[in-house]
Scaffold this motif. Structure first.
Motif, mmCIF file in Angstrom:
data_model
loop_
_atom_site.group_PDB
_atom_site.id
_atom_site.type_symbol
_atom_site.label_atom_id
_atom_site.label_comp_id
_atom_site.label_asym_id
_atom_site.label_seq_id
_atom_site.Cartn_x
_atom_site.Cartn_y
_atom_site.Cartn_z
ATOM 1 N N LEU A 46 0.914 -1.426 0.007
ATOM 2 C CA LEU A 46 0.086 -0.526 0.049
ATOM 3 C C LEU A 46 1.041 1.336 -0.089
ATOM 4 O O LEU A 46 0.443 2.391 -0.652
ATOM 5 N N ILE A 47 2.345 1.108 1.231
ATOM 6 C CA ILE A 47 2.619 2.356 1.336
ATOM 7 C C ILE A 47 3.588 2.909 -0.460
ATOM 8 O O ILE A 47 3.307 3.650 -1.042
ATOM 9 N N PHE A 48 4.191 1.757 -1.411
ATOM 10 C CA PHE A 48 4.728 1.904 -2.346
ATOM 11 C C PHE A 48 3.826 2.334 -3.275
ATOM 12 O O PHE A 48 3.669 2.947 -4.186
ATOM 13 N N PHE A 49 2.433 1.689 -3.616
ATOM 14 C CA PHE A 49 1.119 2.138 -4.504
ATOM 15 C C PHE A 49 0.964 3.606 -4.657
ATOM 16 O O PHE A 49 1.034 4.239 -5.047
ATOM 17 N N VAL A 50 1.006 3.830 -3.135
ATOM 18 C CA VAL A 50 0.007 5.432 -2.996
ATOM 19 C C VAL A 50 1.794 6.104 -3.238
ATOM 20 O O VAL A 50 1.512 7.714 -4.136
ATOM 21 N N LEU A 51 2.849 6.113 -3.094
ATOM 22 C CA LEU A 51 3.794 6.403 -3.447
ATOM 23 C C LEU A 51 4.173 6.783 -4.965
ATOM 24 O O LEU A 51 4.113 7.703 -5.474
ATOM 25 N N MET A 52 3.559 5.892 -5.999
ATOM 26 C CA MET A 52 3.778 5.365 -6.969
ATOM 27 C C MET A 52 2.249 6.590 -7.931
ATOM 28 O O MET A 52 2.791 6.545 -8.557
ATOM 29 N N ILE A 53 1.121 6.407 -7.070
ATOM 30 C CA ILE A 53 0.096 7.294 -7.623
ATOM 31 C C ILE A 53 0.533 8.055 -7.401
ATOM 32 O O ILE A 53 0.362 9.035 -8.094
ATOM 33 N N LEU A 54 1.472 9.393 -6.536
ATOM 34 C CA LEU A 54 1.269 10.808 -6.094
ATOM 35 C C LEU A 54 2.484 10.940 -7.409
ATOM 36 O O LEU A 54 2.400 11.792 -7.400
ATOM 37 N N GLY A 55 3.398 10.185 -7.321
ATOM 38 C CA GLY A 55 4.589 10.333 -7.959
ATOM 39 C C GLY A 55 4.814 10.398 -9.526
ATOM 40 O O GLY A 55 4.724 11.048 -10.919
ATOM 41 N N TYR A 56 3.471 9.573 -9.628
ATOM 42 C CA TYR A 56 2.824 8.987 -11.724
ATOM 43 C C TYR A 56 2.198 11.076 -12.330
ATOM 44 O O TYR A 56 2.880 10.993 -13.339
ATOM 45 N N PRO A 57 2.149 12.280 -11.436
ATOM 46 C CA PRO A 57 1.301 13.026 -12.295
ATOM 47 C C PRO A 57 3.231 14.104 -12.642
ATOM 48 O O PRO A 57 2.569 14.258 -14.013
ATOM 49 N N ASP A 58 3.933 14.173 -11.241
ATOM 50 C CA ASP A 58 4.867 14.596 -12.013
ATOM 51 C C ASP A 58 6.162 13.841 -13.117
ATOM 52 O O ASP A 58 6.067 14.923 -13.908
ATOM 53 N N ALA A 59 5.341 12.913 -13.046
ATOM 54 C CA ALA A 59 5.891 12.026 -13.797
ATOM 55 C C ALA A 59 5.784 12.041 -14.909
ATOM 56 O O ALA A 59 6.524 12.397 -16.564
ATOM 57 N N GLN A 60 4.593 12.129 -15.433
ATOM 58 C CA GLN A 60 3.809 12.115 -16.605
ATOM 59 C C GLN A 60 3.649 13.296 -16.886
ATOM 60 O O GLN A 60 4.504 13.779 -18.421
ATOM 61 N N ALA A 61 3.709 14.305 -16.094
ATOM 62 C CA ALA A 61 4.020 16.318 -16.719
ATOM 63 C C ALA A 61 5.491 16.005 -17.129
ATOM 64 O O ALA A 61 5.182 16.607 -17.792
ATOM 65 N N SER A 62 6.564 15.523 -16.953
ATOM 66 C CA SER A 62 8.035 15.459 -17.901
ATOM 67 C C SER A 62 7.995 14.710 -18.548
ATOM 68 O O SER A 62 9.623 13.936 -18.807
ATOM 69 N N THR A 63 7.126 14.000 -19.126
ATOM 70 C CA THR A 63 7.794 12.737 -19.324
ATOM 71 C C THR A 63 7.814 12.513 -21.612
ATOM 72 O O THR A 63 8.032 14.188 -21.927
ATOM 73 N N ILE A 64 8.240 12.027 -22.385
ATOM 74 C CA ILE A 64 9.024 12.003 -22.749
ATOM 75 C C ILE A 64 7.700 11.456 -24.305
ATOM 76 O O ILE A 64 8.005 10.246 -23.915
#
Length: 191
Positions: A46-64
């Motif tokens: 659950l902790i890693f899932f939440v980190l993944m979900i919280l980090g996804y928008p930032d990762a997607q904003a800077s994606t190639i």
């Protein structure tokens, strides 16, 4: 991207313990007991899932972005996803004929889901995310082949019917706004 990667690697890493570190798993069960181990496993997941979900928008904003997939890929994905969801539900239920046929339908469902999403998401974040889940499902399936087998229970068509109804219901919910609500992306452009 860092938070997303920590979450993704941690989530899949926890889910690879049984496949690649069965001694660690057995040792933790012997030390803590089965239920506390399951609780710790669930908490870490659950902790890693939440980190993944919280980090996804930032990762997607800077994606190639690598390009725009052909329109036909979206149609293929639209066919694959309901199949993947039916298989995923079948893998969570007692054994039916779907499970008898596919042996590990949940893993097959994850592979189909990941492949379908790789066909329509041509950006670095998606390649990392869906590619990692595809690789995870392949690795787990290979590891399962090396484990001792037990005599499976007789299949029941009842569970197949429930899996189909459940998979179709999830697909319908996702198409009617669930996917957009969860991931801010409509699976059907314009809806």
């Amino acid at each position: 991207m860092t938070l997303f990667l920590i979450g993704l690697i941690g989530f899949l890493g926890v889910h690879l313990i049984h496949a690649f570190a069965p001694g660690l798993r057995a040792g933790m069960i012997a030390k803590l007991g089965a239920m506390p181990w399951k609780g710790l496993y669930a908490l870490l997941s659950l902790i890693f899932f939440v980190l993944m979900i919280l980090g996804y928008p930032d990762a997607q904003a800077s994606t190639i972005y690598f390009g725009e997939p052909p329109q036909g890929m979206k149609h293929i994905n639209s066919i694959l996803i309901p199949i993947a969801l039916v298989l995923a539900v079948a893998g969570s239920l007692p054994r039916g004929f779907i499970a008898k046929t596919f042996k590990h339908p949940q893993l097959v469902g994850v592979k189909i889901w990941a492949l379908g999403h790789l066909l329509v998401n041509w950006d670095l974040t998606s390649f990392i995310f869906f590619g990692a889940f595809l690789a995870w499902a392949v690795m787990v399936r290979i590891s399962i082949k090396k484990r001792p087998t037990t005599e499976p229970k007789a299949p029941s068509a009842l569970w197949d019917g429930i899996a189909v109804i459940g998979g179709v219901a999830i697909t319908g919910w996702m198409m009617m706004g669930g996917h957009a609500a969860l991931f801010n992306v409509s699976p059907i452009p314009g809806l």
